[in-house]
Design an enzyme around this catalytic site. Structure first.
Site, PDB file in Angstrom:
ATOM      1  N   LYS A  16       0.832  -1.209   0.000  1.00  0.00           N
ATOM      2  CA  LYS A  16       0.000   0.000   0.000  1.00  0.00           C
ATOM      3  C   LYS A  16       0.871   1.264   0.000  1.00  0.00           C
ATOM      4  O   LYS A  16       0.608   2.199  -0.733  1.00  0.00           O
ATOM      5  CB  LYS A  16      -0.908   0.051   1.255  1.00  0.00           C
ATOM      6  CG  LYS A  16      -1.879  -1.097   1.358  1.00  0.00           C
ATOM      7  CD  LYS A  16      -2.835  -0.904   2.539  1.00  0.00           C
ATOM      8  CE  LYS A  16      -2.173  -0.957   3.913  1.00  0.00           C
ATOM      9  NZ  LYS A  16      -1.546  -2.240   4.259  1.00  0.00           N
ATOM     10  N   ARG A  91      -9.014   1.132   9.073  1.00  0.00           N
ATOM     11  CA  ARG A  91      -8.702  -0.277   9.338  1.00  0.00           C
ATOM     12  C   ARG A  91      -9.825  -0.962  10.091  1.00  0.00           C
ATOM     13  O   ARG A  91      -9.731  -2.159  10.357  1.00  0.00           O
ATOM     14  CB  ARG A  91      -7.429  -0.377  10.168  1.00  0.00           C
ATOM     15  CG  ARG A  91      -6.143  -0.620   9.377  1.00  0.00           C
ATOM     16  CD  ARG A  91      -5.013  -0.626  10.376  1.00  0.00           C
ATOM     17  NE  ARG A  91      -3.832  -1.342   9.985  1.00  0.00           N
ATOM     18  CZ  ARG A  91      -2.749  -0.764   9.456  1.00  0.00           C
ATOM     19  NH1 ARG A  91      -2.742   0.498   9.155  1.00  0.00           N
ATOM     20  NH2 ARG A  91      -1.673  -1.493   9.223  1.00  0.00           N
ATOM     21  N   ARG A 128      11.886  -7.539   5.761  1.00  0.00           N
ATOM     22  CA  ARG A 128      11.768  -6.134   5.373  1.00  0.00           C
ATOM     23  C   ARG A 128      12.663  -5.210   6.195  1.00  0.00           C
ATOM     24  O   ARG A 128      12.756  -5.342   7.408  1.00  0.00           O
ATOM     25  CB  ARG A 128      10.313  -5.686   5.552  1.00  0.00           C
ATOM     26  CG  ARG A 128      10.053  -4.257   5.118  1.00  0.00           C
ATOM     27  CD  ARG A 128       8.590  -3.977   4.949  1.00  0.00           C
ATOM     28  NE  ARG A 128       7.908  -3.801   6.216  1.00  0.00           N
ATOM     29  CZ  ARG A 128       6.661  -3.347   6.323  1.00  0.00           C
ATOM     30  NH1 ARG A 128       5.974  -3.062   5.231  1.00  0.00           N
ATOM     31  NH2 ARG A 128       6.107  -3.216   7.496  1.00  0.00           N
ATOM     32  N   ARG A 157      11.582  -2.687  11.422  1.00  0.00           N
ATOM     33  CA  ARG A 157      10.527  -2.177  12.299  1.00  0.00           C
ATOM     34  C   ARG A 157      10.292  -3.125  13.468  1.00  0.00           C
ATOM     35  O   ARG A 157      10.406  -4.332  13.334  1.00  0.00           O
ATOM     36  CB  ARG A 157       9.214  -2.020  11.504  1.00  0.00           C
ATOM     37  CG  ARG A 157       9.116  -0.708  10.800  1.00  0.00           C
ATOM     38  CD  ARG A 157       7.933  -0.597   9.873  1.00  0.00           C
ATOM     39  NE  ARG A 157       6.668  -1.127  10.376  1.00  0.00           N
ATOM     40  CZ  ARG A 157       5.508  -0.983   9.742  1.00  0.00           C
ATOM     41  NH1 ARG A 157       5.447  -0.313   8.605  1.00  0.00           N
ATOM     42  NH2 ARG A 157       4.409  -1.504  10.238  1.00  0.00           N
ATOM     43  N   ARG A 168      -0.631  -9.229  13.261  1.00  0.00           N
ATOM     44  CA  ARG A 168      -1.158  -8.204  12.348  1.00  0.00           C
ATOM     45  C   ARG A 168      -2.011  -8.842  11.250  1.00  0.00           C
ATOM     46  O   ARG A 168      -3.010  -8.264  10.826  1.00  0.00           O
ATOM     47  CB  ARG A 168       0.000  -7.405  11.730  1.00  0.00           C
ATOM     48  CG  ARG A 168       0.595  -6.402  12.735  1.00  0.00           C
ATOM     49  CD  ARG A 168       2.043  -6.087  12.432  1.00  0.00           C
ATOM     50  NE  ARG A 168       2.248  -5.321  11.236  1.00  0.00           N
ATOM     51  CZ  ARG A 168       3.366  -5.329  10.519  1.00  0.00           C
ATOM     52  NH1 ARG A 168       4.386  -6.088  10.890  1.00  0.00           N
ATOM     53  NH2 ARG A 168       3.472  -4.598   9.455  1.00  0.00           N
TER      54      ARG A 168
HETATM   55  P1  AMP Z   1       1.387   0.293   9.159  1.00  0.00           P
HETATM   56  O1  AMP Z   1       2.601   1.130   9.045  1.00  0.00           O
HETATM   57  O2  AMP Z   1       0.239   0.785   8.329  1.00  0.00           O
HETATM   58  O3  AMP Z   1       1.672  -1.174   8.950  1.00  0.00           O
HETATM   59  O4  AMP Z   1       0.888   0.442  10.672  1.00  0.00           O
HETATM   60  C1  AMP Z   1       1.700   0.039  11.744  1.00  0.00           C
HETATM   61  C2  AMP Z   1       0.879  -0.075  13.013  1.00  0.00           C
HETATM   62  O5  AMP Z   1       0.318   1.195  13.338  1.00  0.00           O
HETATM   63  C3  AMP Z   1      -0.308  -1.009  12.945  1.00  0.00           C
HETATM   64  O6  AMP Z   1       0.041  -2.373  13.155  1.00  0.00           O
HETATM   65  C4  AMP Z   1      -1.180  -0.465  14.074  1.00  0.00           C
HETATM   66  O7  AMP Z   1      -0.668  -0.825  15.347  1.00  0.00           O
HETATM   67  C5  AMP Z   1      -0.980   1.031  13.901  1.00  0.00           C
HETATM   68  N1  AMP Z   1      -1.961   1.607  12.962  1.00  0.00           N
HETATM   69  C6  AMP Z   1      -1.708   2.162  11.739  1.00  0.00           C
HETATM   70  N2  AMP Z   1      -2.849   2.575  11.166  1.00  0.00           N
HETATM   71  C7  AMP Z   1      -3.842   2.276  12.024  1.00  0.00           C
HETATM   72  C8  AMP Z   1      -5.256   2.423  11.989  1.00  0.00           C
HETATM   73  N3  AMP Z   1      -5.875   2.964  10.933  1.00  0.00           N
HETATM   74  N4  AMP Z   1      -5.959   1.980  13.059  1.00  0.00           N
HETATM   75  C9  AMP Z   1      -5.365   1.445  14.132  1.00  0.00           C
HETATM   76  N5  AMP Z   1      -4.042   1.250  14.217  1.00  0.00           N
HETATM   77  C10 AMP Z   1      -3.278   1.664  13.185  1.00  0.00           C
END
Ligand code: AMP
Length: 213
Positions: A16, A91, A128, A157, A168
């Site tokens: 994404k 989400r 990654r 990360r 996740r």
């Molecule tokens: P990402 O970088 O999009 O993979 O997000 C990393 C982490 O941030 C996720 O695993 C969640 O813990 C948190 N996070 C990101 N976006 C959201 C969202 N829209 N709602 C809730 N938690 C989020």
């Protein structure tokens, strides 16, 4: 310039972020990535960053009220007028409904879901490295010493551990996958095969947006 409001959906590791950067560049859209915003809050040790940290580390979702306020605050700046590509938000159904209410007219315009098989997601996330500055992703099989986009430092990360990756993916299935049906019922859902080469996925995503215009 095109004023279109796009949501990119898909499990962690689907690409994404990569596709959002290209879309934003090519179409002059504001790119809002909820995960990137949360990581910036963590780095600055804001109250939100501190609250979000334990959820993120373990691969759980940050509570809706916190994330909704953060993202809608960003959109409020200029995304609603200029067009926006949302990456990682919404989400949950609650987030999607809050977004619909906040958007002028009939909510968002397009929801593009990037599908990738689970073994491939685990392979991508497990190997990654990402840039600390611009978040560009790399895979350990083919990684430069610094970010080839901005020269930033590459790191793994905290939530790219095997345990957090699995959590996740489970959270995606239970909390986020229902959004596909939500947007399908609104006639806004488009699905692309994210298992293909990056450029090919970009072509498919751009085709969806071009067909909408
Ligand atoms: P990402 O970088 O999009 O993979 O997000 C990393 C982490 O941030 C996720 O695993 C969640 O813990 C948190 N996070 C990101 N976006 C959201 C969202 N829209 N709602 C809730 N938690 C989020």
């Amino acid at each position: 310039m095109l004023s279109v409001r796009i949501v990119l959906l898909g499990p962690p590791g689907a690409g994404k972020g990569t596709q959002a950067v290209v879309l934003a560049d090519q179409m002059g859209l504001v790119h809002i990535a909820s995960g990137d915003l949360l990581r910036k809050h963590q780095a600055r040790e804001t109250e939100l960053g501190l609250k979000a940290r334990s959820y993120m580390q373990s691969g759980l979702l940050v509570p809706d009220d916190l994330v909704i306020a953060m993202v809608l605050g960003e959109i409020g700046r200029d995304g609603n007028n200029m067009g926006v590509v949302l990456d990682g938000f919404p989400r949950t159904l609650e987030q999607a409904k809050a977004l619909d209410e906040a958007m002028a007219e009939n909510g968002i315009d397009l929801a593009i879901s990037i599908g990738v098989s689970e073994p491939e997601l685990v392979r991508r996330l497990g190997g990654r490295l990402v840039c600390r500055e611009c978040q560009a992703p790399y895979h350990q099989d083919n990684v430069p010493s610094i970010c080839s986009r901005c020269g930033g430092e590459l790191y793994q990360r905290e939530d790219d551990t095997i345990e957090a990756i699995h959590r996740r993916l489970v959270v995606y299935q239970s909390e986020t996958a229902p959004l596909l049906d939500y947007y399908h019922q609104q006639g806004k859902l488009h699905q692309v095969d994210g298992g293909r080469e990056v450029d090919e996925v970009t072509r498919l995503v751009i085709e969806v947006v071009d067909n909408y215009r």
